[in-house]
Design an enzyme around this catalytic site. Sequence first.
Site, mmCIF file in Angstrom:
data_model
loop_
_atom_site.group_PDB
_atom_site.id
_atom_site.type_symbol
_atom_site.label_atom_id
_atom_site.label_comp_id
_atom_site.label_asym_id
_atom_site.label_seq_id
_atom_site.Cartn_x
_atom_site.Cartn_y
_atom_site.Cartn_z
ATOM 1 N N HIS A 243 44.190 37.975 33.881
ATOM 2 C CA HIS A 243 42.820 37.759 34.307
ATOM 3 C C HIS A 243 41.843 37.539 33.256
ATOM 4 O O HIS A 243 41.866 38.447 32.180
ATOM 5 C CB HIS A 243 42.427 39.170 35.236
ATOM 6 N N SER B 259 35.766 45.209 42.265
ATOM 7 C CA SER B 259 35.993 43.815 42.825
ATOM 8 C C SER B 259 37.145 43.111 42.111
ATOM 9 O O SER B 259 38.241 42.861 42.756
ATOM 10 C CB SER B 259 34.602 43.071 42.638
ATOM 11 N N LYS C 91 41.621 43.211 44.014
ATOM 12 C CA LYS C 91 42.341 42.117 44.243
ATOM 13 C C LYS C 91 43.818 41.889 43.291
ATOM 14 O O LYS C 91 44.857 41.915 43.838
ATOM 15 C CB LYS C 91 41.800 40.776 43.722
ATOM 16 N N ASP D 211 36.388 42.796 49.623
ATOM 17 C CA ASP D 211 35.920 42.448 48.593
ATOM 18 C C ASP D 211 35.076 41.117 48.969
ATOM 19 O O ASP D 211 33.991 40.930 48.393
ATOM 20 C CB ASP D 211 36.638 42.087 47.381
ATOM 21 N N ARG E 14 26.679 40.848 47.492
ATOM 22 C CA ARG E 14 26.264 40.914 46.193
ATOM 23 C C ARG E 14 25.399 39.580 45.636
ATOM 24 O O ARG E 14 24.602 39.780 44.764
ATOM 25 C CB ARG E 14 27.274 41.454 45.050
HETATM 26 N N1 URA Z 1 34.896 38.663 39.271
HETATM 27 C C1 URA Z 1 35.430 39.294 40.524
HETATM 28 O O1 URA Z 1 36.210 38.967 41.304
HETATM 29 N N2 URA Z 1 34.531 40.193 41.078
HETATM 30 C C2 URA Z 1 33.191 40.383 40.179
HETATM 31 O O2 URA Z 1 32.473 41.065 40.573
HETATM 32 C C3 URA Z 1 33.030 39.746 39.134
HETATM 33 C C4 URA Z 1 33.847 38.939 38.663
#
Ligand code: URA
Length: 432
Positions: free
Chosen positions: A82, A183, A187, A161, A168
Site C-alpha cells: 500500500h 480507513s 481494508k 469505510d 469525511r
Molecule cells: N486512503 C484511504 O483509504 N483512507 C484514508 O483515509 C486516506 C487515504
Amino acid sequence: VNFVELIARKRDGLALEPGEIAAFVEAAVNGDAGDEQLAALLMAICLRGASPRETQLLTEAMRDSGERWRLAEVVPAVVDKHSTGGVGDTVSIIFAPLMASCGVPVAMMAGAGLGHTQGTLDKLDAIPGFTPVRERADALARLEECGACLAAQGEHIAPADRKLYALRDITATVPSLPLIVSSIMSKKLAVGAGRLILDVKAGSGAFCKTGAEARALAVELVRVAESAGVAVRALITDMAEPLGAHLGCANEVRAALDVLDGGGSGRLRELTIALAAEALSLAGRSVAQAREELTAAIASGQARARFDAIVRAHGGDPDPDLLPRARKTMTVTGGRAGFVQRIDGEALGWVAVGLGAGRRRSGDQVDHGAGITVHVQVGDRVEVGSPLATLELGTATPDERMVADRTVAAFGIADRPPTDRPLILSRLGGSG
Ligand code: URA
C-alpha cells in the site's frame, strides 16, 4: 446507545468504550444514526484524536463491517502493498509482476485517485479490458492462475469505510490520523494478506507534508497491522518531487513497463526494488539475495512476461500500443538558467487533474490519455528555453496558456544546486 451522548463524550475529549465504537460503525452501515450525527462524531474524532486502543477497535469494527476474504488462510505467502499516495507513483503496477515472477504472490486492493494523486485502479483501467476482481473466489482464482490479484474495493469490503470516507470527504475530516489509519487498515485486514509492505510518503506531493507527520502515520499503521498479526514493513519515502517522470493513467502504465523492461525513471525503479526487497525479506530472503533476485527477474524478461500474464488473467490486453494516447502535446520551457531546486508534485498533480487525468468531483470521468511528462529532476542544470515538461492533452480543452504558466510555476530554479535529499527517509517494522 444514545448517539448524542456518544458525540458529547468525544467532543469533551473522553475515550469511547468498545461498545460505543461498535455501535458507531454499525450505524454507518445500517443507518441507525443520521449523516449529521456520523459527521459530528467524525469531526469530534478529528479534533480530539483517538487513543491507540480506540484506533485499533475502530479499525477492527470497520474490517468486520463487511466480508473478510482471509486470503492468507489459503495462500500463506501472499503479500499486500500500500502507498499512502503520491504523484508519478506507479510502483504497484511494477511491484505485482516483479514479486510474482520471484515466486511471491501479491494481492492488492487498488484505489481510485484521491485529490491530486492518480489511483492504481484508474491506471489499470487504461489497459483495454482489464477488470479488477471484486469477489473472494475470483481473487483466489487469479492468485492461482498468475500469482497476483488486483482487486477493487467493491460493496462488500469494509462498507463502513465507504460510508465514513464519503462523509469525511465533504466535511473536511479526511486529515485525521486515527481516521486515516482505520480507513486504510480496515481494508487491508478485510482482504487478509498475512504480509504487508507500506510506502508512507512525505513531502509536497503527499498528504503528509513533513517527515514527522509521515512517521506518525507509519508508526500507527505498523502498530495496528502488527496487533492484528500481520508481518509488516514500512518505508517512509520522499514525495517532494514526482516519483517518476510520468503522470496520468496510460502514461504511468507505460512508465511501469519501461521499468519492467529494464529502463525507466531511476527513482521509480529504485523505490520499487527497495519495497520489493522488503517484501522478499518477509518471505525469508536476505536483503542482498532479494536485490539479486529482483534484478535478475527484470533482466531475464520474466517480470515483464509476468505483467502480460497478469493483465491477460484479469481480462486485459497487454499490448502497450493499445494504451490511450494524448490528442495533442504541448512542451513548456524554463525562463531562466540555473539548477532545479524543487518540483512541486502537488501543483503538477493538480495540473494533471485539470487535463482530465484525475477527478475534480467524485463521478467525474478520468481521461486515460491525458497527463504530463516531466523532463528534468531536482538537481538538474537547465538553461533558458530548456524543456521542463510536456503536457499531454486529452478530450479536455483547458486554457493552454494558464495551464502552461501553472506548470512552469511548479519548477523552482535557483543559481545553486540543491542539497541532496534521500529517496528513502526511514524504515519501520520488524527489527527495523
Ligand atoms: N486512503 C484511504 O483509504 N483512507 C484514508 O483515509 C486516506 C487515504
